[in-house]
Motif scaffolding. Structure first.
Motif, PDB file in Angstrom:
ATOM      1  N   GLN A  34      13.023  -3.296  -3.827  1.00 45.63           N
ATOM      2  CA  GLN A  34      11.927  -3.050  -4.760  1.00 45.63           C
ATOM      3  C   GLN A  34      10.711  -3.890  -4.409  1.00 45.63           C
ATOM      4  O   GLN A  34       9.579  -3.397  -4.367  1.00 45.63           O
ATOM      5  N   LYS A  35      10.933  -5.161  -4.124  1.00 51.54           N
ATOM      6  CA  LYS A  35       9.833  -6.044  -3.747  1.00 51.54           C
ATOM      7  C   LYS A  35       9.228  -5.620  -2.423  1.00 51.54           C
ATOM      8  O   LYS A  35       7.999  -5.652  -2.247  1.00 51.54           O
ATOM      9  N   ALA A  36      10.089  -5.202  -1.480  1.00 46.67           N
ATOM     10  CA  ALA A  36       9.590  -4.764  -0.175  1.00 46.67           C
ATOM     11  C   ALA A  36       8.721  -3.515  -0.315  1.00 46.67           C
ATOM     12  O   ALA A  36       7.667  -3.407   0.321  1.00 46.67           O
ATOM     13  N   GLN A  37       9.130  -2.575  -1.155  1.00 44.85           N
ATOM     14  CA  GLN A  37       8.329  -1.375  -1.390  1.00 44.85           C
ATOM     15  C   GLN A  37       6.989  -1.718  -2.032  1.00 44.85           C
ATOM     16  O   GLN A  37       5.957  -1.129  -1.683  1.00 44.85           O
ATOM     17  N   GLN A  38       6.999  -2.655  -2.960  1.00 49.85           N
ATOM     18  CA  GLN A  38       5.751  -3.069  -3.610  1.00 49.85           C
ATOM     19  C   GLN A  38       4.791  -3.695  -2.606  1.00 49.85           C
ATOM     20  O   GLN A  38       3.577  -3.465  -2.662  1.00 49.85           O
ATOM     21  N   ARG A  39       5.321  -4.478  -1.673  1.00 51.19           N
ATOM     22  CA  ARG A  39       4.453  -5.102  -0.663  1.00 51.19           C
ATOM     23  C   ARG A  39       3.862  -4.050   0.273  1.00 51.19           C
ATOM     24  O   ARG A  39       2.699  -4.146   0.672  1.00 51.19           O
ATOM     25  N   VAL A  40       4.657  -3.036   0.628  1.00 51.79           N
ATOM     26  CA  VAL A  40       4.132  -1.952   1.467  1.00 51.79           C
ATOM     27  C   VAL A  40       3.012  -1.218   0.742  1.00 51.79           C
ATOM     28  O   VAL A  40       1.946  -0.956   1.314  1.00 51.79           O
ATOM     29  N   ALA A  41       3.257  -0.889  -0.530  1.00 53.01           N
ATOM     30  CA  ALA A  41       2.240  -0.168  -1.309  1.00 53.01           C
ATOM     31  C   ALA A  41       0.977  -1.009  -1.494  1.00 53.01           C
ATOM     32  O   ALA A  41      -0.140  -0.486  -1.469  1.00 53.01           O
ATOM     33  N   ALA A  42       1.138  -2.321  -1.670  1.00 53.33           N
ATOM     34  CA  ALA A  42      -0.019  -3.185  -1.879  1.00 53.33           C
ATOM     35  C   ALA A  42      -0.842  -3.346  -0.609  1.00 53.33           C
ATOM     36  O   ALA A  42      -2.056  -3.590  -0.682  1.00 53.33           O
ATOM     37  N   SER A  43      -0.214  -3.213   0.563  1.00 55.37           N
ATOM     38  CA  SER A  43      -0.941  -3.400   1.822  1.00 55.37           C
ATOM     39  C   SER A  43      -1.718  -2.156   2.245  1.00 55.37           C
ATOM     40  O   SER A  43      -2.630  -2.259   3.066  1.00 55.37           O
ATOM     41  N   LEU A  44      -1.365  -0.996   1.702  1.00 54.77           N
ATOM     42  CA  LEU A  44      -1.988   0.246   2.152  1.00 54.77           C
ATOM     43  C   LEU A  44      -3.482   0.337   1.843  1.00 54.77           C
ATOM     44  O   LEU A  44      -4.258   0.740   2.717  1.00 54.77           O
ATOM     45  N   PRO A  45      -3.977  -0.006   0.636  1.00 60.80           N
ATOM     46  CA  PRO A  45      -5.427   0.106   0.381  1.00 60.80           C
ATOM     47  C   PRO A  45      -6.264  -0.735   1.345  1.00 60.80           C
ATOM     48  O   PRO A  45      -7.297  -0.273   1.848  1.00 60.80           O
ATOM     49  N   TYR A  46      -5.827  -1.956   1.611  1.00 62.58           N
ATOM     50  CA  TYR A  46      -6.574  -2.819   2.531  1.00 62.58           C
ATOM     51  C   TYR A  46      -6.559  -2.239   3.942  1.00 62.58           C
ATOM     52  O   TYR A  46      -7.588  -2.190   4.626  1.00 62.58           O
ATOM     53  N   SER A  47      -5.386  -1.771   4.373  1.00 65.62           N
ATOM     54  CA  SER A  47      -5.282  -1.200   5.713  1.00 65.62           C
ATOM     55  C   SER A  47      -6.164   0.035   5.853  1.00 65.62           C
ATOM     56  O   SER A  47      -6.839   0.224   6.873  1.00 65.62           O
ATOM     57  N   ARG A  48      -6.195   0.869   4.817  1.00 68.26           N
ATOM     58  CA  ARG A  48      -7.031   2.068   4.866  1.00 68.26           C
ATOM     59  C   ARG A  48      -8.510   1.713   4.865  1.00 68.26           C
ATOM     60  O   ARG A  48      -9.319   2.351   5.561  1.00 68.26           O
ATOM     61  N   ALA A  49      -8.891   0.692   4.094  1.00 71.88           N
ATOM     62  CA  ALA A  49     -10.298   0.279   4.052  1.00 71.88           C
ATOM     63  C   ALA A  49     -10.756  -0.249   5.406  1.00 71.88           C
ATOM     64  O   ALA A  49     -11.862   0.074   5.875  1.00 71.88           O
ATOM     65  N   VAL A  50      -9.917  -1.049   6.047  1.00 68.63           N
ATOM     66  CA  VAL A  50     -10.261  -1.568   7.375  1.00 68.63           C
ATOM     67  C   VAL A  50     -10.342  -0.430   8.384  1.00 68.63           C
ATOM     68  O   VAL A  50     -11.259  -0.376   9.219  1.00 68.63           O
ATOM     69  N   THR A  51      -9.394   0.508   8.304  1.00 67.92           N
ATOM     70  CA  THR A  51      -9.407   1.647   9.212  1.00 67.92           C
ATOM     71  C   THR A  51     -10.669   2.479   9.021  1.00 67.92           C
ATOM     72  O   THR A  51     -11.296   2.927   9.998  1.00 67.92           O
TER      73      THR A  51
ATOM     74  N   ILE B 245      -0.342  -4.387  12.458  1.00 66.34           N
ATOM     75  CA  ILE B 245       0.908  -5.083  12.794  1.00 66.34           C
ATOM     76  C   ILE B 245       1.616  -5.548  11.530  1.00 66.34           C
ATOM     77  O   ILE B 245       2.846  -5.411  11.397  1.00 66.34           O
ATOM     78  N   PHE B 246       0.863  -6.092  10.580  1.00 65.20           N
ATOM     79  CA  PHE B 246       1.479  -6.563   9.341  1.00 65.20           C
ATOM     80  C   PHE B 246       2.078  -5.399   8.558  1.00 65.20           C
ATOM     81  O   PHE B 246       3.167  -5.517   7.985  1.00 65.20           O
ATOM     82  N   ASN B 247       1.373  -4.263   8.542  1.00 65.21           N
ATOM     83  CA  ASN B 247       1.919  -3.088   7.872  1.00 65.21           C
ATOM     84  C   ASN B 247       3.205  -2.625   8.543  1.00 65.21           C
ATOM     85  O   ASN B 247       4.155  -2.216   7.870  1.00 65.21           O
ATOM     86  N   ALA B 248       3.242  -2.677   9.875  1.00 68.85           N
ATOM     87  CA  ALA B 248       4.465  -2.304  10.597  1.00 68.85           C
ATOM     88  C   ALA B 248       5.607  -3.250  10.250  1.00 68.85           C
ATOM     89  O   ALA B 248       6.765  -2.821  10.093  1.00 68.85           O
ATOM     90  N   MET B 249       5.307  -4.548  10.116  1.00 72.29           N
ATOM     91  CA  MET B 249       6.339  -5.513   9.733  1.00 72.29           C
ATOM     92  C   MET B 249       6.859  -5.233   8.319  1.00 72.29           C
ATOM     93  O   MET B 249       8.069  -5.308   8.066  1.00 72.29           O
ATOM     94  N   LEU B 250       5.949  -4.901   7.393  1.00 70.24           N
ATOM     95  CA  LEU B 250       6.362  -4.592   6.023  1.00 70.24           C
ATOM     96  C   LEU B 250       7.185  -3.308   5.971  1.00 70.24           C
ATOM     97  O   LEU B 250       8.195  -3.226   5.258  1.00 70.24           O
ATOM     98  N   GLN B 251       6.751  -2.294   6.719  1.00 64.61           N
ATOM     99  CA  GLN B 251       7.508  -1.045   6.780  1.00 64.61           C
ATOM    100  C   GLN B 251       8.908  -1.286   7.346  1.00 64.61           C
ATOM    101  O   GLN B 251       9.901  -0.749   6.849  1.00 64.61           O
ATOM    102  N   SER B 252       8.979  -2.098   8.402  1.00 69.19           N
ATOM    103  CA  SER B 252      10.263  -2.398   9.017  1.00 69.19           C
ATOM    104  C   SER B 252      11.178  -3.156   8.061  1.00 69.19           C
ATOM    105  O   SER B 252      12.381  -2.877   7.983  1.00 69.19           O
ATOM    106  N   ALA B 253      10.616  -4.109   7.306  1.00 72.40           N
ATOM    107  CA  ALA B 253      11.421  -4.871   6.346  1.00 72.40           C
ATOM    108  C   ALA B 253      11.969  -3.975   5.241  1.00 72.40           C
ATOM    109  O   ALA B 253      13.151  -4.052   4.883  1.00 72.40           O
ATOM    110  N   ALA B 254      11.111  -3.105   4.698  1.00 77.78           N
ATOM    111  CA  ALA B 254      11.573  -2.186   3.651  1.00 77.78           C
ATOM    112  C   ALA B 254      12.641  -1.239   4.187  1.00 77.78           C
ATOM    113  O   ALA B 254      13.638  -0.958   3.514  1.00 77.78           O
ATOM    114  N   SER B 255      12.450  -0.760   5.411  1.00 77.13           N
ATOM    115  CA  SER B 255      13.429   0.141   6.020  1.00 77.13           C
ATOM    116  C   SER B 255      14.759  -0.569   6.238  1.00 77.13           C
ATOM    117  O   SER B 255      15.828   0.012   6.044  1.00 77.13           O
TER     118      SER B 255
END
Length: 300
Positions: A34-51, A236-246
């Protein structure tokens, strides 16, 4: 018969002990996912804004930046593999390592030398067992990633990319990780990190639409110099979070399957133990009856 019964009882005891362990690990993974999913979801807006910011600069400027320019000839390629520090996660590490091997085979068939960067003890152990070389490794923080590690990885791969291939640098960098889709599905993903591939394109304008004019302050090249390292670190951080949740999801699924298998073993050995006990009782009764008949015959 008594020895066989003792064997079955020992196996039942072992299966129950194993079930306690796997059940506890399943509950731990379920609490962490649950915490891992929340961290993935929280990182997406920042990653999209930078992209989006990088896409705007790269699209509306004509600057040839070293991180966005495709080299004329690609001689060396780097692969960053994101695995886990611990096992007991089903095919989690096997899938990502197989995907990395397929990518390496493809790149080598195109005449490119492949170098590796490893994240997680499982990938390090995989390469160490096969006595294969790798450039650098990071272990110990795969289940609870921190941004400092992502920044360190980003700095290492960007520095290698900026270095000429003739001096040991690389011309392109790929990352391989498990993308979290759902609690039941985790898919190995391959992304070319550098040279930069803009993942959010710009839609073609309408017939009477006037395109906006962009002015960059400071110059577009300076903006890219500032944005691209941030973009690389966020990916890279998003990939690490995705990998942890997976990994947590894969562990929960694997431990639930192990607990179910333990239940089946307990039922099977309990039935066999009951049959062995029944056979032992039947044999004892037969021996008693046979002895009584022998005594009766002797008295006559």
């Amino acid at each position: 018969m008594g020895a066989q019964l003792r064997v079955y009882r020992q196996k039942i005891k072992s299966a129950k002990t194993t079930k306690k362990i796997t059940r506890a690990m399943e509950l731990i993974a379920a609490s962490r996912i649950q915490k891992a999913q929340q961290r993935v979801a929280a990182s997406l807006p920042y990653s999209r804004a930078v992209t989006r910011a990088v896409s705007g600069v790269a699209t509306f400027s004509n600057v040839d930046h070293v991180l966005t320019t495709e080299p004329e000839k690609i001689e060396r390629a780097a692969i960053v593999i994101f695995s886990s520090d611990r096992g007991l996660a089903g095919a989690f590490n096997t899938n990502v390592l197989r995907e990395a091997e397929e990518l390496a085979t493809l790149l080598q068939s195109q005449g490119r030398e492949v170098v590796y960067y490893l994240v997680g003890r499982k990938s390090v152990g995989y390469f160490g067992f096969r006595k294969r070389a790798y450039e650098q490794s990071w272990i110990g923080e795969t289940e609870n990633p921190v941004f400092e590690t992502a920044k360190e990885i980003g700095d290492a791969v960007v520095a290698k990319f900026l270095q000429p291939a003739s001096e040991g640098g690389v011309d392109e960098i790929h990352i391989v990780y498990n993308r979290f889709i759902s609690m039941l599905t985790q898919s190995p993903e391959v992304v070319r990190l550098l040279p930069l591939e803009i993942v959010e394109g710009v839609e073609p304008p309408a017939e009477n639409e006037v395109l906006p004019l962009y002015e960059f302050e400071p110059e577009a090249s300076d903006v890219l110099d500032a944005l691209l390292p941030v973009y690389i670190e966020s990916r890279i951080f998003n990939a690490m979070l995705q990998s942890a949740a997976s990994k947590h999801a894969a562990t929960q699924k694997a431990m639930k399957s192990a607990s179910d298998n333990a239940d089946k073993l307990i039922d099977t050995y309990t039935r066999l133990a009951n049959n062995a006990r029944q056979s032992e009782i039947t044999q004892q009764i037969s021996e008693i009856v046979g002895g009584a008949d022998a005594l009766s015959s002797a008295k006559k």
